[in-house]
Design an enzyme around this catalytic site. Structure first.
Site, mmCIF file in Angstrom:
data_model
loop_
_atom_site.group_PDB
_atom_site.id
_atom_site.type_symbol
_atom_site.label_atom_id
_atom_site.label_comp_id
_atom_site.label_asym_id
_atom_site.label_seq_id
_atom_site.Cartn_x
_atom_site.Cartn_y
_atom_site.Cartn_z
ATOM 1 N N ASP A 52 -52.321 82.594 30.731
ATOM 2 C CA ASP A 52 -52.564 82.572 29.294
ATOM 3 C C ASP A 52 -53.728 83.506 28.978
ATOM 4 O O ASP A 52 -54.848 83.066 28.702
ATOM 5 C CB ASP A 52 -52.874 81.140 28.862
ATOM 6 C CG ASP A 52 -52.755 80.939 27.361
ATOM 7 O OD1 ASP A 52 -52.218 81.834 26.683
ATOM 8 O OD2 ASP A 52 -53.185 79.880 26.863
ATOM 9 N N GLU A 63 -45.968 87.915 20.460
ATOM 10 C CA GLU A 63 -45.982 87.120 19.233
ATOM 11 C C GLU A 63 -45.530 87.892 18.008
ATOM 12 O O GLU A 63 -45.917 89.038 17.782
ATOM 13 C CB GLU A 63 -47.406 86.607 18.989
ATOM 14 C CG GLU A 63 -47.507 85.541 17.946
ATOM 15 C CD GLU A 63 -47.935 84.206 18.535
ATOM 16 O OE1 GLU A 63 -47.812 83.205 17.817
ATOM 17 O OE2 GLU A 63 -48.383 84.162 19.687
ATOM 18 N N LYS A 96 -42.330 85.309 20.600
ATOM 19 C CA LYS A 96 -43.021 84.086 20.198
ATOM 20 C C LYS A 96 -42.957 83.918 18.681
ATOM 21 O O LYS A 96 -43.334 84.822 17.932
ATOM 22 C CB LYS A 96 -44.482 84.110 20.650
ATOM 23 C CG LYS A 96 -44.672 83.978 22.138
ATOM 24 C CD LYS A 96 -46.147 83.999 22.528
ATOM 25 C CE LYS A 96 -46.841 82.713 22.215
ATOM 26 N NZ LYS A 96 -48.243 82.693 22.716
ATOM 27 N N THR A 133 -43.629 78.613 19.531
ATOM 28 C CA THR A 133 -45.036 78.297 19.740
ATOM 29 C C THR A 133 -45.584 77.428 18.600
ATOM 30 O O THR A 133 -44.870 77.081 17.663
ATOM 31 C CB THR A 133 -45.840 79.596 19.895
ATOM 32 O OG1 THR A 133 -47.168 79.297 20.321
ATOM 33 C CG2 THR A 133 -45.887 80.386 18.604
ATOM 34 N N PHE A 154 -48.705 72.467 22.366
ATOM 35 C CA PHE A 154 -50.123 72.784 22.502
ATOM 36 C C PHE A 154 -50.928 71.524 22.816
ATOM 37 O O PHE A 154 -51.372 70.814 21.913
ATOM 38 C CB PHE A 154 -50.631 73.444 21.216
ATOM 39 C CG PHE A 154 -50.369 74.925 21.144
ATOM 40 C CD1 PHE A 154 -49.239 75.481 21.710
ATOM 41 C CD2 PHE A 154 -51.258 75.763 20.505
ATOM 42 C CE1 PHE A 154 -48.986 76.847 21.640
ATOM 43 C CE2 PHE A 154 -51.038 77.130 20.426
ATOM 44 C CZ PHE A 154 -49.882 77.673 20.996
#
Length: 373
Positions: free
Chosen positions: A66, A144, A180, A204, A226
Site C-alpha cells: 500500500d 484510482e 479503483k 474502494t 477499510f
C-alpha cells in the site's frame, strides 16, 4: 493451495478433540524437512511458523504493498501494489520521482481536458507511477479514478476506459491493472459496465455490508474494505479503545469474507487501511491484504507463530459479530436504505471521497506550480 516450501512453513491443526502438532522449535525451523500441507484440509483454528510473520502471511494471503514509493515495493516484493491520490501525493514530494512529474508536464496541452486540465495530467501521472510499480511486482497495480467523479456513473466509466487506454499505450495489458472506484451506488453501476468489458475493478472506500453485497452482485473483481478508518470512527464515537479481536473494522472484514465464501461469490476481499499489525493478524487468511511499508516491516521483524483466522474452506466457522445477513440482491433504493442506516459507513464514505478529492487537487496544484520551472 499448497506451501511453496516446506522448510519455511509448518502447521498445526485442531479438529474437535484431536490435535495434530507438527511445530518444532524455532531454531529447527529452517532445517526441518516437513511434508507439504494442504490448507483446504484444515479447520480453524490453525497456525503457521515461518522465518517471520510476513513470510507466514504470504502462505495464506496475497500480500499487496500500500504505497506509491517504488523503492519500498522493490524492498518488500509484494504480489500486487495499490495507490491512491494520498499515496501519490506523498510519493510526488520525493526528489527521486520528480522525473515522472516532469515527463507528465511535457504532454502537449491539446491532449488535456479543457475543464481542469491538470486532472488529465494526473491521469498520466497515475499511469506513469503504475507502470514503474509494475516493473517490480509480478501481479497488478490498482489505479484510482478521480474521486470527483464518484457520483457520476458515465464519467467514471469514461475515466476507467481512458486509464486502461493509457496503460495500453505503454504496452501494459488490462489484466495487470485494477481500476479503483469509490463504492457509491453510481460507482458500483460503473463497475458493472466496466467488468462486462473486461476491465477489472477494485471497489474502494468500502465501509458497509450494503456496499459489499452490491459490489458482489455486479461482479466486481475485488473490494477494499477499510479496516482502520472504521476503527477511527468507532474510537471517536464511543471514546474507547478496541482490542484487535473486537476491532469493528476487523469484524467488518470477517463478515464480508464469510458472506462471500458461503454464498459462492468470486469477488476478492482485499482488506486495507490498517492502524496496527494486530488488525492484520486478526484477518490473516483474507484473500488479499494491502499493507503499508511500516507495518510490513513489523511483520517481517516478528518471528512468533501466526494464527490463521480466515479460511475459505472453513468459512462457516468464522466467528463475527454481528452475524452475516441472508443473501439479498440489492436495488438502488434497498442499497441506499441499508447503507444510510449505517452512520459510520455514511460518514466515512463521504469523508474518504472528500479527502481523495482534496489530495488530487493538491497534486494538480503541484503540477501547475512546476509548469515553466
Amino acid at each position: 493451495m499448497r506451501f511453496a516450501s516446506a522448510k519455511k512453513a509448518q502447521v498445526w491443526t485442531k479438529r474437535g478433540k484431536e490435535k495434530v502438532r507438527t511445530r518444532t522449535k524455532k531454531v529447527a525451523c529452517k532445517a526441518a524437512a516437513l511434508p507439504q500441507c494442504d490448507l483446504d484440509d484444515m479447520l480453524l483454528p490453525c497456525s503457521l511458523v515461518a522465518e517471520n510473520q510476513l513470510d507466514a502471511l504470504r502462505k495464506v494471503s496475497v500480500v499487496v504493498a500500500d504505497t506509491g514509493d517504488i523503492e519500498q515495493v522493490k524492498k518488500y516484493k509484494p504480489v500486487d501494489c495499490t495507490t491512491n491520490p494520498s499515496l501519490m501525493l506523498k510519493a510526488a514530494s520525493m526528489p527521486e520521482y520528480e522525473h515522472l512529474l516532469r515527463s507528465v508536464l511535457s504532454t502537449p496541452e491539446k491532449y488535456l481536458p479543457e475543464e481542469r486540465p491538470m486532472s488529465g495530467a494526473i491521469d498520466l501521472l497515475s499511469v506513469e507511477f503504475g507502470s514503474e510499480l509494475l516493473k517490480s511486482v509480478p501481479g497488478r497495480v490498482s489505479t484510482e479514478c478521480d474521486a470527483h467523479l464518484s457520483y457520476d456513473t458515465q464519467k467514471t466509466i469514461d475515466k476507467g476506459r481512458k486509464l486502461i487506454d493509457l496503460y495500453a499505450a505503454k504496452g501494459i495489458e488490462p489484466s495487470r491493472v485494477y481500476i479503483k472506484i469509490a463504492s457509491t451506488w453510481e460507482g458500483i453501476k460503473a463497475c458493472e459496465v466496466l467488468e462486462k468489458e473486461g476491465i477489472n475493478c477494485n471497489m474502494t472506500l468500502l465501509f458497509s455490508m450494503a456496499q459489499a453485497m452490491a459490489c458482489a452482485d455486479v461482479g466486481a473483481t475485488l473490494i477494499s474494505p477499510f479496516v482502520g478508518r472504521i476503527l477511527d470512527w468507532y474510537k471517536k464515537a464511543y471514546s474507547r479503545e478496541y482490542e484487535p479481536w473486537e476491532d469493528p473494522g476487523v469484524q467488518s472484514v470477517k463478515r464480508i469474507y464469510k458472506y462471500y465464501k458461503l454464498n459462492g461469490f468470486k469477488t476478492i476481499v482485499m482488506a486495507a487501511s490498517f492502524r496496527n499489525v494486530g488488525e492484520i493478524r486478526e484477518i490473516s487468511g483474507c484473500d488479499n491484504i494491502t499493507i503499508s511499508p511500516a507495518l510490513l516491516k513489523e511483520l517481517e521483524d516478528c518471528t512468533d507463530p501466526l494464527e490463521v483466522k480466515l479460511l475459505s474452506a472453513d468459512a462457516a466457522n468464522i466467528q463475527c459479530d454481528p452475524e452475516i445477513p441472508d443473501y439479498t440482491e440489492l436495488d438502488s433504493s434497498t442499497f441506499n436504505a441499508m447503507h444510510s442506516a449505517d452512520q459510520m459507513a455514511t460518514d466515512k464514505l463521504a469523508e474518504g471521497i472528500e479527502s481523495f478529492s482534496k489530495d488530487q487537487e493538491k497534486l494538480e496544484a503541484l503540477l501547475q506550480s512546476m509548469k515553466g520551472t
